[in-house]
Design an enzyme around this catalytic site. Structure first.
Site, short mmCIF file in Angstrom:
data_model
loop_
_atom_site.label_atom_id
_atom_site.label_comp_id
_atom_site.label_asym_id
_atom_site.label_seq_id
_atom_site.Cartn_x
_atom_site.Cartn_y
_atom_site.Cartn_z
N ASP B 15 -7.19 28.38 33.65
CA ASP B 15 -8.17 29.26 33.04
C ASP B 15 -9.51 29.06 33.75
OD1 ASP B 15 -9.40 31.01 31.38
OD2 ASP B 15 -9.26 29.78 29.56
N ASP B 111 -8.86 36.31 35.35
CA ASP B 111 -9.30 34.92 35.49
C ASP B 111 -8.38 33.89 34.85
OD1 ASP B 111 -9.79 35.57 32.91
OD2 ASP B 111 -11.84 34.79 32.84
N GLU B 112 -7.16 34.24 34.56
CA GLU B 112 -6.24 33.21 34.05
C GLU B 112 -4.80 33.54 34.42
OE1 GLU B 112 -5.35 33.19 29.81
OE2 GLU B 112 -6.57 34.98 29.56
#
Lengths: 380, 365
Positions: B15, B111-112
């Site tokens: 993350d 973003d993860e």
């Protein structure tokens, strides 16, 4: 109001007029069926203001008594309940009477329903039409003409006039046309009219009306009188009147869309082509585009193919009785072609192409009364 | 438990921390150490904070806060407009780096993502691997991330949340009662505000309460979702890491929360034109088209409607999207103040698989 009626007759009439009744109407009284009783007989009316149907049961026909009228009068009863109730009544006869103002009693055998009705004075009057533009067709022919065109109307509201079937009459010929702008269905028939100079144009009957009309028409040669005005059309059967509103707007000129010169022409069995397309559609339906490809081969054969990226591919050769002209590869919506093939009664059909990017014409091989036009599809 | 006989998995949840803000800092080192927020429309002061750096969070600046409120909390807050091209590029680099370690990488969002690193566990080095990964992302990309290590996706996701920024958290199944169960149920991944309120109504306040509640009762109350939540609270999650999941794009669209509630139609039409261009742009980037367009309208009372329309021919151009969206707006907008508008192309298909049915009327000479 008080009468006793043969159950079978009455149920049929109620079901006919009920086809016009919509539960989604904005005019509350139109959720009901109107009963109007005179010593001549019983008149039932249903309407959603676009379609109105009136059915008449005479007190007696040539052979027997159909209804015993004891007292004249009228009432409007909620169709949602009334139509189901009469269908389920046990006796051979139904007795209906109104005692208090709008309260009706429906009796049959040992069953008694007490129903609250509505004021018949509030029920809108059906239009009275000028009868100067009138012609007639056998019921069975009208039924065919509807079945063979109405499937092609547009279901999109972007061009409302295309949601109807266009009627045109001139020189004793009636022409029905429907198109959703990707396919077009056309059907011709000779007319019976007393009016030699009859010429009608731009009479566009909503597809929905014709679908309902088709359900009340029967496979008989008895004539239907068709009366047209600027805003309404009336189909007049012996004991039934079917009114429909017409669609506003100008129906596009379609005669110029049909190509008169061809580059490739095939003739083949309707059944062979239909079955082949149905198989091809098994895959293209999966791809959600219904696209089928057709290619001409040597030796009077065509090749039908269809591909679904996920599922796979199908290839099939179909024999033709004739194949003339240039080599051809074309892609089209197979579902549209199937719809048309299903309403063609002839065994052999012909298809005439004018190249891969032009519309093509499908006809029965044995007569000129019907024509279907299709646009091809193209990739990006 | 010997490593050899164990047939479980090792899943990482990676993350990125304050991703947009961190990417901005890579491009502008002057922003290092200052409280930074990424917000739509910084000039108008009515935009909404999309990401806040940890320095800004220390002042109480939070995601979804309006710029005006954020500035009240932190008057020297630096605000930048979002630059999604920049973020997309950084995201692509990040995932490429993850794929150096295993092909089993499933991007979840920009973003993860999840990684299945079971193979590395066999050699007993998963923690070392996580440390190396974190260092490389920092060194090569200048970005910080938190990594959760657990036997399944759900626990990995919960673990990555436990220590931020630059944390590495291992969550073993036997540690659930100590590490996971004390958390309030609304912190559980998959439990939104509404579900949390319903659970609280059933006297379920912590993940422990949920785990020990009757699974049958939860299924009866919430359906399949109830069953899943109960399983997850007990540390059970059978979902595989699926590298293809993100390629299976089903819808493409764009939406925007308006600077203020809008009742002027001309204003809404302008927004639609903007969203149509945005949607067309995204569709072009993915090389897809669609037959079904959907308009989302959220009113000022938060009531949200979605209305869609199926077209005969596929669309992909901004003009067509705009025309169809305007049509939906005209048919379904009830005239009340609008807070958010969104356009979505549903069930998109690759453009090369699309056909257009030619219009018979277009052949008329």
């Amino acid at each position: 109001m008080h009468f006793i009626v043969q159950r079978e007759q009455f149920v049929q009439s109620v079901q006919h007029v009920n086809k016009a009744v919509s539960s989604r109407t904005t005019i509350p009284i139109l959720t009901g069926i109107k009963l109007n009783v005179t010593f001549h007989g019983i008149t039932l009316t249903g309407s959603d203001s676009d379609i109105s149907i009136e059915s008449f049961i005479p007190a007696a026909d040539e052979e027997r008594e159909l209804a015993e009228i004891k007292e004249e009068g009228s009432i409007v009863l909620q169709s949602r309940f009334f139509a189901d109730i009469v269908k389920k009544l046990p006796g051979e006869e139904i007795e209906i009477f109104v005692k208090d103002q709008f309260a009706a009693t429906v009796k049959s055998g040992s069953v008694v329903f007490n129903l609250n009705g509505l004021d018949p004075e509030e029920y809108p009057r059906l239009p009275t039409l000028e009868e100067d533009q009138t012609f007639s067709l056998p019921q069975s022919l009208l039924k065919d003409m509807i079945r063979q065109t109405v499937f092609a109307v547009s279901t999109q509201e972007t061009r409302p006039v295309l949601t109807g079937v266009n009627l045109e009459a001139a020189d004793g010929i009636l022409l029905c046309t429907a198109t959703d702008s990707h396919r077009l269905a056309m059907r011709k028939a000779s007319l019976e009219t007393d009016n030699e100079s009859l010429e009608i144009k731009n009479i566009v009957v909503p597809g929905k009306s014709l679908n309902e009309l088709n359900k009340v028409l029967e496979e008989t040669d008895e004539l239907v009188d068709i009366i047209v005005t600027d805003s309404q059309v009336l189909f007049k059967l012996e004991r039934l009147l079917f009114f429909s509103r017409l669609l506003d707007g100008k129906y596009p000129v379609t005669s110029t869309m049909i190509p008169d010169q061809f580059k490739t022409k095939i003739e083949l069995s309707k059944r062979d082509l239909l079955q082949s397309l149905e198989r091809a559609l098994l895959l293209s339906r999966e791809a959600k585009n219904n696209v089928v490809n057709l290619k001409s081969l040597d030796g009077r054969q065509i090749e039908i193919t269809s591909v679904s990226v996920e599922v796979g591919k199908v290839t099939e050769r179909v024999d033709c009785t004739e194949l003339d002209g240039e080599e051809l590869r074309i892609s089209f919506n197979g579902k549209n072609l199937i719809d048309a093939l299903r309403v063609i009664d002839s065994d052999v059909i012909s298809i005439a192409f004018t190249g891969a990017m032009s519309p093509f014409v499908l006809k029965p091989a044995d007569h000129e009364q019907m024509l279907h036009l299709f646009s091809p599809v193209r990739t990006y | 438990m010997s490593t050899a006989s164990w047939n479980g998995k090792v899943i990482f949840h990676v993350d990125m921390n304050a991703f947009y803000a961190s990417v901005e800092r890579v491009h502008d080192p002057g922003l290092e150490g200052v409280p930074l927020a990424i917000a739509g429309n910084p000039k108008e002061r009515r935009g909404i904070v999309v990401t806040a750096s940890y320095e800004a969070r220390a002042f109480g600046v939070k995601t979804t806060m309006s710029v005006r409120d954020a500035l009240k909390k932190c008057p020297h807050l630096v605000i930048r407009p979002p630059d999604f091209d920049k973020y997309r590029a950084a995201s692509a680099e990040m995932f490429q780096l993850l794929e150096d370690y295993t092909p089993l990488v499933e991007p979840v969002s920009i973003d993860e993502g999840y990684m299945d690193v079971t193979a590395s566990f066999k050699t007993g080095k998963s923690l070392v691997l996580a440390q190396e990964l974190q260092k490389r992302i920092k060194r090569d990309l200048g970005l910080s991330c938190s990594i959760g290590i657990a036997p399944n996706k759900f626990l990995a996701k919960m673990a990555s949340d436990m220590k931020k920024p630059m944390g590495i958290t291992v969550l073993r199944k036997r540690e659930l009662p100590q590490k996971l169960w004390p958390l309030p149920v609304e912190e559980m991944h998959g439990v939104g505000r509404k579900t949390a309120a319903k659970l609280n109504g059933m006297e379920i306040y912590t993940i422990r309460d949920l785990a020990l509640y009757s699974g049958i009762a939860l299924k009866a109350r919430f359906g399949l979702k109830g069953k899943k939540l109960h399983e997850r609270a007990n540390g059970i999650d059978y979902r595989e890491v699926d590298p293809e999941a993100a390629n299976d794009i089903k819808s493409v669209g764009s939406s925007t929360t308006l600077a203020e509630d809008v009742t002027a139609k001309a204003e809404l039409l302008k927004v639609i034109t903007y969203l149509a261009e945005k949607t067309a742009d995204r569709m072009a980037r993915k090389n897809v088209c669609s037959h079904t367009i959907q308009l989302t309208i959220r009113y000022s009372d938060r009531k949200t409607i979605t209305r869609s329309k199926k077209l005969v021919n596929p669309f992909f151009s901004a003009e067509e999207i705009q025309r169809q969206a305007v049509d939906l707006l005209e048919n379904y907008w009830n005239g009340n103040p609008v807070r958010l508008l969104g356009i979505t192309a549903l069930h998109v298909i690759p453009k090369q698989e699309a056909y257009t049915q030619l219009d018979l009327f277009s052949f008329l000479k």
